[in-house]
Design a protein around this motif. Structure first.
Motif, short mmCIF file in Angstrom:
data_model
loop_
_atom_site.label_atom_id
_atom_site.label_comp_id
_atom_site.label_asym_id
_atom_site.label_seq_id
_atom_site.Cartn_x
_atom_site.Cartn_y
_atom_site.Cartn_z
N THR A 54 0.82 -1.21 0.00
CA THR A 54 0.00 0.00 0.00
C THR A 54 0.86 1.26 0.00
O THR A 54 0.55 2.23 -0.70
CB THR A 54 -0.95 0.00 1.21
OG1 THR A 54 -1.79 -1.17 1.13
CG2 THR A 54 -1.83 1.23 1.22
N VAL A 55 1.94 1.26 0.77
CA VAL A 55 2.88 2.39 0.73
C VAL A 55 3.38 2.59 -0.70
O VAL A 55 3.42 3.72 -1.21
CB VAL A 55 4.07 2.13 1.68
CG1 VAL A 55 5.19 3.12 1.43
CG2 VAL A 55 3.62 2.23 3.13
N ALA A 56 3.75 1.50 -1.35
CA ALA A 56 4.23 1.59 -2.73
C ALA A 56 3.16 2.16 -3.65
O ALA A 56 3.45 2.97 -4.53
CB ALA A 56 4.66 0.21 -3.21
N SER A 57 1.92 1.76 -3.45
CA SER A 57 0.85 2.15 -4.37
C SER A 57 0.59 3.65 -4.34
O SER A 57 0.37 4.27 -5.39
CB SER A 57 -0.43 1.39 -4.03
OG SER A 57 -0.22 0.01 -4.19
N SER A 63 4.45 9.50 -8.26
CA SER A 63 5.59 9.49 -9.19
C SER A 63 5.12 9.48 -10.63
O SER A 63 5.74 10.12 -11.50
CB SER A 63 6.49 8.29 -8.91
OG SER A 63 5.82 7.07 -9.15
N GLY A 64 4.03 8.77 -10.92
CA GLY A 64 3.51 8.79 -12.28
C GLY A 64 3.06 10.17 -12.69
O GLY A 64 3.38 10.66 -13.79
N ARG A 65 2.31 10.85 -11.82
CA ARG A 65 1.85 12.22 -12.12
C ARG A 65 3.04 13.16 -12.23
O ARG A 65 3.08 14.03 -13.12
CB ARG A 65 0.90 12.69 -11.02
CG ARG A 65 0.40 14.12 -11.20
CD ARG A 65 -0.63 14.44 -10.13
NE ARG A 65 -1.17 15.77 -10.26
CZ ARG A 65 -0.75 16.84 -9.57
NH1 ARG A 65 0.26 16.70 -8.72
NH2 ARG A 65 -1.30 18.02 -9.73
N HIS A 66 4.02 13.01 -11.33
CA HIS A 66 5.18 13.91 -11.36
C HIS A 66 5.95 13.76 -12.67
O HIS A 66 6.44 14.75 -13.23
CB HIS A 66 6.10 13.62 -10.17
CG HIS A 66 7.19 14.63 -10.00
ND1 HIS A 66 6.95 15.95 -9.65
CD2 HIS A 66 8.55 14.53 -10.15
CE1 HIS A 66 8.10 16.61 -9.58
NE2 HIS A 66 9.08 15.76 -9.88
N VAL A 79 15.37 5.54 -11.91
CA VAL A 79 16.68 5.25 -11.31
C VAL A 79 16.61 5.37 -9.78
O VAL A 79 17.10 4.51 -9.04
CB VAL A 79 17.77 6.18 -11.87
CG1 VAL A 79 19.08 6.04 -11.08
CG2 VAL A 79 18.02 5.87 -13.35
N ILE A 80 15.97 6.45 -9.29
CA ILE A 80 15.86 6.65 -7.84
C ILE A 80 15.11 5.47 -7.20
O ILE A 80 15.53 4.93 -6.16
CB ILE A 80 15.13 7.97 -7.54
CG1 ILE A 80 16.01 9.16 -7.93
CG2 ILE A 80 14.77 8.06 -6.05
CD1 ILE A 80 15.29 10.49 -7.89
N GLY A 81 14.03 5.06 -7.82
CA GLY A 81 13.23 3.97 -7.26
C GLY A 81 13.99 2.67 -7.16
O GLY A 81 13.97 2.00 -6.12
N TYR A 82 14.67 2.29 -8.23
CA TYR A 82 15.44 1.04 -8.20
C TYR A 82 16.57 1.13 -7.18
O TYR A 82 16.89 0.14 -6.50
CB TYR A 82 16.01 0.73 -9.59
CG TYR A 82 15.04 0.01 -10.50
CD1 TYR A 82 14.68 -1.31 -10.27
CD2 TYR A 82 14.47 0.66 -11.59
CE1 TYR A 82 13.80 -1.97 -11.10
CE2 TYR A 82 13.58 0.01 -12.43
CZ TYR A 82 13.24 -1.31 -12.18
OH TYR A 82 12.36 -1.97 -13.00
N ILE A 114 8.17 4.49 -6.26
CA ILE A 114 8.75 5.62 -7.00
C ILE A 114 9.00 5.27 -8.46
O ILE A 114 8.81 6.08 -9.35
CB ILE A 114 10.06 6.08 -6.32
CG1 ILE A 114 9.76 6.68 -4.93
CG2 ILE A 114 10.81 7.10 -7.18
CD1 ILE A 114 10.99 6.91 -4.09
N ARG A 115 9.39 4.02 -8.72
CA ARG A 115 9.85 3.67 -10.07
C ARG A 115 8.78 3.13 -11.01
O ARG A 115 8.87 3.28 -12.23
CB ARG A 115 10.98 2.64 -10.00
CG ARG A 115 10.52 1.24 -9.59
CD ARG A 115 11.66 0.25 -9.58
NE ARG A 115 11.21 -1.08 -9.22
CZ ARG A 115 11.37 -1.64 -8.04
NH1 ARG A 115 11.96 -0.95 -7.07
NH2 ARG A 115 10.96 -2.87 -7.81
#
Length: 394
Positions: A54-57, A63-66, A79-82, A114-115
């Motif tokens: 849920t945190v990831a979701s 991140s998608g909107r950004h 890159v940040i997410g991985y 994030i990724r």
């Protein structure tokens, strides 16, 4: 002659492969870690996986909107997410209690949050429309192939070296580093047209989505309520008498089955439409979970697990390709964010409810409950989501 996928899509597939190789050296060990070293049960497992997902979701939506708001530049967030995930994951080796495991696992999944949406949008940006299903099917096949190899590597290390679980988890940092290097060095973002303008504002109000995508996301949320973490399958196997190495081999086999049908399912979704492929995959999910409810022997568990993997992998590409079909390039990241939020918002109740039913009345009832929810979602998919559109146009 079959057309090849773009180079960026191919590299993203290998990034997913090595990242999941790293991840699946760890994830199938979590139920065993909880049941032995940390002395926790199904509810703790449901809470750990549910909170983490849920945190990831929620991060996936942001991140998608950004990535849309910064002009479709997706690589930096990817890159940040991985990197976050692959720094956090090895720390599971040193946790001393299940609440600390919950914290570390949540940080790992923050990286995924994030990724994921920017990566999916980057893949869609780089792929011709007529090959979107193929591209997502390939990405999921590589993802599951990495999961297969990760579980096999962990099983081999445990079996032949005799080192403890904690050391296997630490070794997962190596393929994780390879994934990050591949992403930095091999992925190029698709250039925007010269007259492209970045939207000044992209709304997060779901009412701005089309009716079809809203109905699809709502139904997907219901289906996700049935799709409790697959680690419950491993816990059931462990309870029925599998040792740790056999549990890892079962996990590897599930992902081998997923990987074997991913590309074919994606290609079929391009040819026939997304809805027939999704209907087959979701129906099979419900039937397989009904069979899990009746499993009392390891041979039957193996058979049902392989069937589950084959049909799950078959529809994964279509599930993501459908999101791409229902959105525009300027809002693609946001749409994938909503998709990932919809698939994750039910994660905590799904995991907790599954774990609670398991502890109160037994594993067969937990699997049977999920089967009923999955079949209900499949009926809604067929009768409500695509209302008024022919099967081949959806």
């Amino acid at each position: 002659m079959r057309q090849a996928l773009p180079f960026t899509v191919l590299v993203l597939g290998f990034v997913s492969f090595f990242n999941d190789l790293s991840s699946e050296m760890v994830v199938p060990l979590i139920p065993v870690l909880l049941a032995t070293i940390l002395a926790a049960g199904p509810v703790a497992l449901g809470l750990v996986e549910g909170v983490a997902d849920t945190v990831a979701s929620f991060l996936k939506l942001w991140s998608g909107r950004h990535s849309d708001l910064i002009g479709g530049r997706r690589k930096g967030l990817t890159v940040i997410g991985y990197t976050v995930s692959n720094l956090a994951r090895p720390l599971i080796a040193v946790v001393g209690s299940w609440p600390v495991l919950l914290l570390v696992r949540s940080i790992d999944r923050m990286g995924k949050g994030i990724r994921t949406a920017p990566r999916d949008a980057l893949l869609a940006d780089s792929t011709p429309p007529q090959r979107i299903g193929f591209a997502f099917g390939y990405q999921r096949a590589m993802d599951n192939g990495g999961a297969l190899l990760g579980a096999l590597v962990a099983a081999a290390v445990l079996h032949f070296s005799g080192i403890p679980l904690e050391d296997v988890i630490l070794l997962s940092a190596i393929p994780g580093a390879v994934a990050i290097l591949l992403l930095i060095g091999g992925v190029r973002e698709a250039p925007r047209p010269p007259n492209h303008r970045t939207p000044a504002r992209i709304s997060l109000n779901p009412h701005h989505l089309s009716p079809h995508i809203r109905r699809y996301l709502l139904t997907l949320s219901l289906f996700t309520l049935a799709r409790a973490t697959e680690t419950f399958i491993l816990l059931r196997a462990y309870q029925l008498g599998m040792d740790v190495v056999q549990v890892l081999l079962l996990w590897a086999s599930i992902h081998a089955a997923k990987s074997s049908t991913g590309i074919g399912g994606g290609r079929l979704a391009d040819k026939l439409g997304r809805r027939p492929v999704l209907f087959i995959g979701w129906s099979a999910y419900g039937c397989n979970y009904a069979l899990f409810a009746m499993v009392e022997s390891l041979p039957l568990l193996w058979a049902v697990a392989l069937s589950y993997g084959l049909f799950f992998g078959f529809s994964e590409g279509a599930e993501r390709a459908q999101i791409n079909d229902l959105t525009t390039a300027d809002e693609r990241g946001t749409a994938f964010g909503w998709y990932n939020l919809a698939t994750g918002i039910s994660a905590i109740p799904a995991g907790l409810l599954f774990g609670w039913i398991w502890e109160e009345v037994g594993a067969p009832y937990a699997f049977g409950f999920s089967a009923c929810i999955a079949i209900t979602a499949t009926i809604l998919l067929a009768t409500w989501v695509y209302r008024g559109t022919p099967w081949r146009q959806s």
